[in-house]
Scaffold this active site. Structure first.
Site, PDB file in Angstrom:
ATOM      1  N   GLN A  12      37.620  43.177  32.657  1.00 49.14           N
ATOM      2  CA  GLN A  12      38.733  43.487  31.753  1.00 49.14           C
ATOM      3  C   GLN A  12      39.407  42.221  31.252  1.00 49.14           C
ATOM      4  OE1 GLN A  12      40.500  46.914  33.418  1.00 49.14           O
ATOM      5  NE2 GLN A  12      42.209  46.969  32.021  1.00 49.14           N
ATOM      6  N   SER A  91      34.552  42.382  38.708  1.00 50.48           N
ATOM      7  CA  SER A  91      35.317  43.629  38.768  1.00 50.48           C
ATOM      8  C   SER A  91      34.588  44.738  38.006  1.00 50.48           C
ATOM      9  CB  SER A  91      36.739  43.382  38.240  1.00 50.48           C
ATOM     10  OG  SER A  91      37.551  44.504  38.458  1.00 50.48           O
ATOM     11  N   LEU A  92      35.139  45.187  36.878  1.00 51.56           N
ATOM     12  CA  LEU A  92      34.479  46.191  36.041  1.00 51.56           C
ATOM     13  C   LEU A  92      33.036  45.793  35.720  1.00 51.56           C
ATOM     14  CD1 LEU A  92      34.265  48.340  33.669  1.00 51.56           C
ATOM     15  CD2 LEU A  92      35.277  46.564  32.251  1.00 51.56           C
ATOM     16  N   HIS A 198      42.887  45.772  42.384  1.00 45.95           N
ATOM     17  CA  HIS A 198      42.369  45.112  43.608  1.00 45.95           C
ATOM     18  C   HIS A 198      43.476  44.866  44.639  1.00 45.95           C
ATOM     19  CE1 HIS A 198      38.568  44.737  41.567  1.00 45.95           C
ATOM     20  NE2 HIS A 198      39.198  44.217  40.545  1.00 45.95           N
TER      21      HIS A 198
END
Length: 299
Positions: A12, A91-92, A198
């Site tokens: 993101q 992450s994503l 997170h």
């Protein structure tokens, strides 16, 4: 020594208006998958990606599928040029990596990303929270300050040496930023994000995502994925599943991930998707490493 190619996928924050339009216009495969994505999501994400506003794209429920689509469709249109020896995503981006190495189908990956985005958006609305980037301090200093604060505040993204993003309640972040500035941080800047990704504040989203992941087929990958939670190579579908659920409330160990990939033989890193953030972070871990990016249709 074998030339080992690592492919990495952004998270993101890398989105931009117009992303993916060149793919849609020039590739029949990409156009077909974009239209399939519109059907799966139940809204025309392509309209928001190609002609929306920055505000439209900033909504978590749009941002996450948009970045996922841009990355995954770029990889798919590379055809035979896409031969990873290892993959990772920030992450994503881990979901993009799992479609790229065959663990998840395109459709299942998109559905999970969409559910994850919705669940995170909901968790953000439950309690006002945020994240902040801390630049210029050792990780252990930041960890200690977070541990000593009574409010929720934790290390969230270990991006590269000297850059750690913290995540937590508004009060927790304010207190930590003040203390870390006092201790000599070059910068302690709050990020424009929807909430405390997170961190323990994502627990409601984690529970929701766990159910969706449990119900999804995970295949044997065709190369290892280096996961955020463990910063190590994983090929067992059940372990991948478990780490993907844990990722929502655990830190992204990107610095450690890149170091492990290099130790395991990576000789080049190619970032696939919008932006150049990950190339920059890899260079900060190892200045001599070959990095490149694919962020537009290659034709």
């Amino acid at each position: 020594m074998k030339h080992m190619k690592a492919f990495v996928f952004p998270g993101q924050g890398a989105q931009f208006v117009g992303m993916g339009k060149d793919l849609y216009d020039n590739s029949d495969l990409a156009r077909e998958l974009f239209e399939k994505a519109n059907d799966i999501l139940g809204f025309r994400i392509t309209d928001l990606m190609f002609e929306g506003t920055d505000e439209d794209l900033k909504q978590t429920k749009v941002t996450q599928p948009a970045i996922f689509l841009h990355s995954v469709l770029l990889a798919k249109t590379l055809g035979d040029d896409f031969k990873p020896d290892m993959v990772a995503g920030h992450s994503l981006g881990e979901f993009s990596a799992l479609v790229a190495n065959g663990t998840l189908s395109f459709e299942d990956g998109l559905v999970l990303v969409s559910k994850r985005a919705m669940a995170m958006q909901k968790a953000c609305e439950l309690e006002p929270s945020t994240m902040a980037a801390i630049v210029g301090l050792e990780d252990d200093v930041v960890e200690k300050v977070c541990a000593d604060i009574d409010d929720v505040v934790v290390p969230a993204n270990y991006n590269c040496p000297g850059q750690l993003v913290i995540s937590g309640s508004n009060e927790g972040i304010d207190k930590a930023c003040a203390k870390l500035t006092e201790l000599g941080a070059k910068r302690a800047i709050k990020l424009m994000v929807g909430g405390a990704f997170h961190s323990p504040l994502m627990e409601p989203a984690r529970t929701e995502l766990a159910e969706a992941i449990e119900a999804t087929t995970f295949n044997q990958p065709n190369c290892p994925v280096y996961q955020n939670v463990t910063a190590s190579a994983v090929t067992d579908p059940n372990e991948i599943r478990k780490n993907l659920v844990a990722q929502l409330t655990a830190p992204v160990r990107w610095t450690q991930t890149v170091k492990t990939m290099i130790a395991d033989g990576a000789t080049s890193f190619t970032e696939i998707g919008p932006g150049k953030v990950l190339q920059g972070l890899v260079k900060k871990v190892d200045r001599g490493m070959e990095t490149n990016g694919i962020n537009a249709y290659q034709g």
